[in-house]
Design a protein around this motif. Sequence first.
Motif, PDB file in Angstrom:
ATOM      1  N   TYR A 124       0.827  -1.209   0.000  1.00 19.45           N
ATOM      2  CA  TYR A 124       0.000   0.000   0.000  1.00 19.45           C
ATOM      3  C   TYR A 124       0.870   1.272   0.000  1.00 19.45           C
ATOM      4  CZ  TYR A 124      -3.368   3.495   1.469  1.00 19.45           C
ATOM      5  OH  TYR A 124      -4.138   4.622   1.538  1.00 19.45           O
ATOM      6  N   ARG A 125       1.872   1.289   0.864  1.00 19.68           N
ATOM      7  CA  ARG A 125       2.693   2.493   1.033  1.00 19.68           C
ATOM      8  C   ARG A 125       3.745   2.692  -0.050  1.00 19.68           C
ATOM      9  NH1 ARG A 125       4.201   2.359   7.441  1.00 19.68           N
ATOM     10  NH2 ARG A 125       2.177   3.032   8.192  1.00 19.68           N
ATOM     11  N   HIS A 126       4.383   1.604  -0.456  1.00 14.06           N
ATOM     12  CA  HIS A 126       5.568   1.736  -1.299  1.00 14.06           C
ATOM     13  C   HIS A 126       5.358   1.298  -2.744  1.00 14.06           C
ATOM     14  CE1 HIS A 126       7.713   2.660   2.347  1.00 14.06           C
ATOM     15  NE2 HIS A 126       7.337   1.512   2.885  1.00 14.06           N
ATOM     16  N   SER A 135       3.794  -2.949  -8.577  1.00 15.14           N
ATOM     17  CA  SER A 135       5.090  -2.286  -8.742  1.00 15.14           C
ATOM     18  C   SER A 135       6.155  -3.330  -9.059  1.00 15.14           C
ATOM     19  CB  SER A 135       5.474  -1.553  -7.455  1.00 15.14           C
ATOM     20  OG  SER A 135       6.812  -1.106  -7.532  1.00 15.14           O
ATOM     21  N   THR A 136       7.069  -2.988  -9.949  1.00 19.08           N
ATOM     22  CA  THR A 136       8.164  -3.907 -10.264  1.00 19.08           C
ATOM     23  C   THR A 136       9.368  -3.680  -9.351  1.00 19.08           C
ATOM     24  OG1 THR A 136       8.977  -2.393 -11.958  1.00 19.08           O
ATOM     25  CG2 THR A 136       7.470  -4.150 -12.682  1.00 19.08           C
ATOM     26  N   THR A 137       9.325  -2.662  -8.517  1.00 21.58           N
ATOM     27  CA  THR A 137      10.427  -2.362  -7.603  1.00 21.58           C
ATOM     28  C   THR A 137      10.417  -3.345  -6.434  1.00 21.58           C
ATOM     29  OG1 THR A 137      10.232  -0.029  -8.160  1.00 21.58           O
ATOM     30  CG2 THR A 137      11.467  -0.569  -6.168  1.00 21.58           C
ATOM     31  N   PRO A 138      11.540  -4.026  -6.202  1.00 17.98           N
ATOM     32  CA  PRO A 138      11.575  -4.980  -5.090  1.00 17.98           C
ATOM     33  C   PRO A 138      11.548  -4.262  -3.740  1.00 17.98           C
ATOM     34  CG  PRO A 138      13.743  -4.823  -6.105  1.00 17.98           C
ATOM     35  CD  PRO A 138      12.809  -3.987  -6.929  1.00 17.98           C
ATOM     36  N   PRO A 139      11.029  -4.927  -2.710  1.00 18.25           N
ATOM     37  CA  PRO A 139      11.052  -4.319  -1.377  1.00 18.25           C
ATOM     38  C   PRO A 139      12.504  -4.166  -0.911  1.00 18.25           C
ATOM     39  CG  PRO A 139      10.056  -6.511  -1.308  1.00 18.25           C
ATOM     40  CD  PRO A 139      10.404  -6.230  -2.718  1.00 18.25           C
ATOM     41  N   HIS A 195      11.633   8.294  15.656  1.00 17.42           N
ATOM     42  CA  HIS A 195      10.375   8.906  15.225  1.00 17.42           C
ATOM     43  C   HIS A 195       9.287   7.886  14.909  1.00 17.42           C
ATOM     44  CE1 HIS A 195      13.508  11.919  14.277  1.00 17.42           C
ATOM     45  NE2 HIS A 195      12.648  12.696  14.910  1.00 17.42           N
ATOM     46  N   GLY A 196       9.628   6.613  14.873  1.00 18.75           N
ATOM     47  CA  GLY A 196       8.639   5.564  14.628  1.00 18.75           C
ATOM     48  C   GLY A 196       8.060   5.563  13.230  1.00 18.75           C
ATOM     49  N   THR A 197       8.871   5.917  12.229  1.00 18.16           N
ATOM     50  CA  THR A 197       8.360   5.976  10.854  1.00 18.16           C
ATOM     51  C   THR A 197       8.563   4.682  10.082  1.00 18.16           C
ATOM     52  OG1 THR A 197      10.436   6.917  10.039  1.00 18.16           O
ATOM     53  CG2 THR A 197       8.691   8.466  10.710  1.00 18.16           C
ATOM     54  N   GLY A 198       8.922   3.608  10.764  1.00 17.49           N
ATOM     55  CA  GLY A 198       8.991   2.316  10.093  1.00 17.49           C
ATOM     56  C   GLY A 198      10.394   1.768   9.964  1.00 17.49           C
ATOM     57  N   GLY A 199      10.497   0.781   9.080  1.00 20.32           N
ATOM     58  CA  GLY A 199      11.771   0.130   8.847  1.00 20.32           C
ATOM     59  C   GLY A 199      11.888  -1.228   9.504  1.00 20.32           C
TER      60      GLY A 199
END
Length: 148
Positions: free
Chosen positions: A75-77, A101-105, A114-118
């Motif tokens: 959803y996000r990327h 999307s064809t871009t790999p994760p 900041h808790g923005t993910g990863g």
Amino acid sequence: MATDDRHRFVCRCEWPGGVWRRTHGEFPALLMLDSDGSSIGEARRAAAQYTAACCPPVDAGDVELIVSELCTNAYRHATGWWRLCVHAHQGRLVLDVDDASTTPPRPRDPDNVHGTGGLGLLLVAQLADEQRLLRYPAGKTVRVVLRF
């Protein structure tokens, strides 16, 4: 397990004496949802229910977390659209999340300030027995396998 009108959900299992076993000659059980008809929360809950019904040796909480992370990443990327396909077959629970999307994760450093993910892909890697990326001209599938 009953069929939900909103989801393609087929699961034929027997519970003789409380012991789970597959019936002879059956097709692999299948759960399919996509973002056009379901939320990520619904996908997470349906995958956990499927896991509990069709392969109870697998931790349904782990499945919820994996589905949540993979669908959220799509959803996000990616493009925002995702499709989840879950099936149990030959001692493996397979979770496929497709996106356009064809871009790999790409794993990234977790943002603990900041808790923005990863953390998502790191958590998935910790919980999965196998991970694969299947690429297509119009998108990709992130496949996670849990053995039981």
